[in-house]
Design a protein around this motif. Sequence first.
Motif, mmCIF file in Angstrom:
data_model
loop_
_atom_site.group_PDB
_atom_site.id
_atom_site.type_symbol
_atom_site.label_atom_id
_atom_site.label_comp_id
_atom_site.label_asym_id
_atom_site.label_seq_id
_atom_site.Cartn_x
_atom_site.Cartn_y
_atom_site.Cartn_z
ATOM 1 N N MET A 177 85.182 6.220 -44.592
ATOM 2 C CA MET A 177 86.497 5.977 -43.993
ATOM 3 C C MET A 177 87.279 7.275 -43.831
ATOM 4 O O MET A 177 87.906 7.514 -42.787
ATOM 5 N N VAL A 178 87.238 8.114 -44.849
ATOM 6 C CA VAL A 178 87.926 9.397 -44.762
ATOM 7 C C VAL A 178 87.259 10.285 -43.710
ATOM 8 O O VAL A 178 87.943 10.918 -42.894
ATOM 9 N N PHE A 179 85.937 10.327 -43.721
ATOM 10 C CA PHE A 179 85.216 11.164 -42.758
ATOM 11 C C PHE A 179 85.522 10.722 -41.322
ATOM 12 O O PHE A 179 85.734 11.550 -40.430
ATOM 13 N N GLU A 180 85.568 9.415 -41.108
ATOM 14 C CA GLU A 180 85.830 8.910 -39.754
ATOM 15 C C GLU A 180 87.266 9.215 -39.326
ATOM 16 O O GLU A 180 87.502 9.643 -38.196
ATOM 17 N N LYS A 181 88.210 9.013 -40.226
ATOM 18 C CA LYS A 181 89.621 9.240 -39.894
ATOM 19 C C LYS A 181 89.892 10.701 -39.573
ATOM 20 O O LYS A 181 90.642 11.028 -38.648
ATOM 21 N N GLN A 182 89.285 11.597 -40.343
ATOM 22 C CA GLN A 182 89.583 13.019 -40.197
ATOM 23 C C GLN A 182 88.565 13.767 -39.332
ATOM 24 O O GLN A 182 88.773 14.943 -39.035
ATOM 25 N N GLY A 183 87.481 13.106 -38.963
ATOM 26 C CA GLY A 183 86.470 13.771 -38.151
ATOM 27 C C GLY A 183 85.588 14.719 -38.941
ATOM 28 O O GLY A 183 85.016 15.664 -38.381
ATOM 29 N N PHE A 184 85.446 14.457 -40.238
ATOM 30 C CA PHE A 184 84.597 15.306 -41.071
ATOM 31 C C PHE A 184 83.120 14.950 -40.864
ATOM 32 O O PHE A 184 82.775 13.788 -40.624
ATOM 33 N N LYS A 185 82.278 15.962 -41.007
ATOM 34 C CA LYS A 185 80.831 15.742 -40.954
ATOM 35 C C LYS A 185 80.158 16.051 -42.282
ATOM 36 O O LYS A 185 79.035 15.618 -42.533
ATOM 37 N N ALA A 186 80.842 16.813 -43.121
ATOM 38 C CA ALA A 186 80.290 17.179 -44.427
ATOM 39 C C ALA A 186 81.433 17.392 -45.400
ATOM 40 O O ALA A 186 82.595 17.562 -45.006
ATOM 41 N N ILE A 187 81.086 17.378 -46.699
ATOM 42 C CA ILE A 187 82.119 17.512 -47.716
ATOM 43 C C ILE A 187 82.852 18.846 -47.599
ATOM 44 O O ILE A 187 84.031 18.961 -47.932
ATOM 45 N N GLY A 188 82.167 19.860 -47.085
ATOM 46 C CA GLY A 188 82.816 21.154 -46.892
ATOM 47 C C GLY A 188 83.949 21.086 -45.895
ATOM 48 O O GLY A 188 84.938 21.826 -46.013
ATOM 49 N N ASP A 189 83.825 20.196 -44.900
ATOM 50 C CA ASP A 189 84.917 20.020 -43.939
ATOM 51 C C ASP A 189 86.159 19.477 -44.628
ATOM 52 O O ASP A 189 87.292 19.866 -44.312
ATOM 53 N N LEU A 190 85.948 18.556 -45.569
ATOM 54 C CA LEU A 190 87.071 17.985 -46.323
ATOM 55 C C LEU A 190 87.795 19.073 -47.107
ATOM 56 O O LEU A 190 89.029 19.147 -47.081
#
Length: 303
Positions: A177-190
């Motif tokens: 859910m977080v990855f989809e909302k923010q457009g992350f592809k990997a934990i490093g993006d977060l």
Amino acid sequence: MLYCGWDGGGTKTEVCLTDETGRKLASAVFGPLNPNGASPEQVSETVKQCVLYMKEQTGTLADIGGLVIGMAGISNRTASALVENALASAGWTGSFRLAGDQEIALAGAVDGPGMLLIAGTGSVCSGRDASGHPFRVGGYGYLIDDAGSGWAIGRDILAAVVRSEDGRGPATVLTEMVFEKQGFKAIGDLITWLYAPETGKRNVAALASLLPAALDRQDPAADAVARRAAEDLAELAETGWKKSRLEEGVLAVTGSILLKIPVIRGMLEERLARTCPLLHVAEPRGTPAEGAAKLAREMFAKK
């Protein structure tokens, strides 16, 4: 004689005009007033528009016996001076007082002794005891406080995601859910996003909106986040209840967390029913702008 209250925020300012009995005569919304989030030019323009609106409603500012302006950060002398100077430039020469946003919110929410619990981006519990003396619990900012707030929930959601990534916590739907909302592809993006200079507390608090859907999917990590928020908010209310020294009283609740995440509110009310059975949870009686107008009547009306 008429009395006016303003609720000045970072995005909008609500103006409320009442008569001497407290009857609401008019209200309108204008631009930002909080100097912490708006430029001096924006603040001055908002003040000008609000004063002009008051004059349009009455014909003359002399008919307004007092004005109370509530806003966050009022203890900042630079911010206070900016608003005061803008009032003078806009033609206001009457009695006025600058008040904290918590004070006007409490005045609008409860009539007489009681408490108000706010859980939005931040959190705070404020109240008045039986003698009318004000008190506060929490509200010291996101770096050291804001327990149970949107920011705290967003932080805990991100913590659940990285703990799951490491194996320190269970797998959680919050990751996707977080990855989809923010457009992350990997934990490093977060991590890159979280510690970027432009990422602020509101960005983290916005993640709290993911919690209801995760709870609907019976996600254990989401349930833990919700329970922690409810326990922290209950602690604010319970501490305030002790400070109030009331035998029976009202706790008005507001803010996006308590209004939009019913699971957290339900957990809060369940705990308070056990720990403070004579503290009754209720909706606010009125808005902060109405509370500011109420304070103006109490302060400036001739006895």
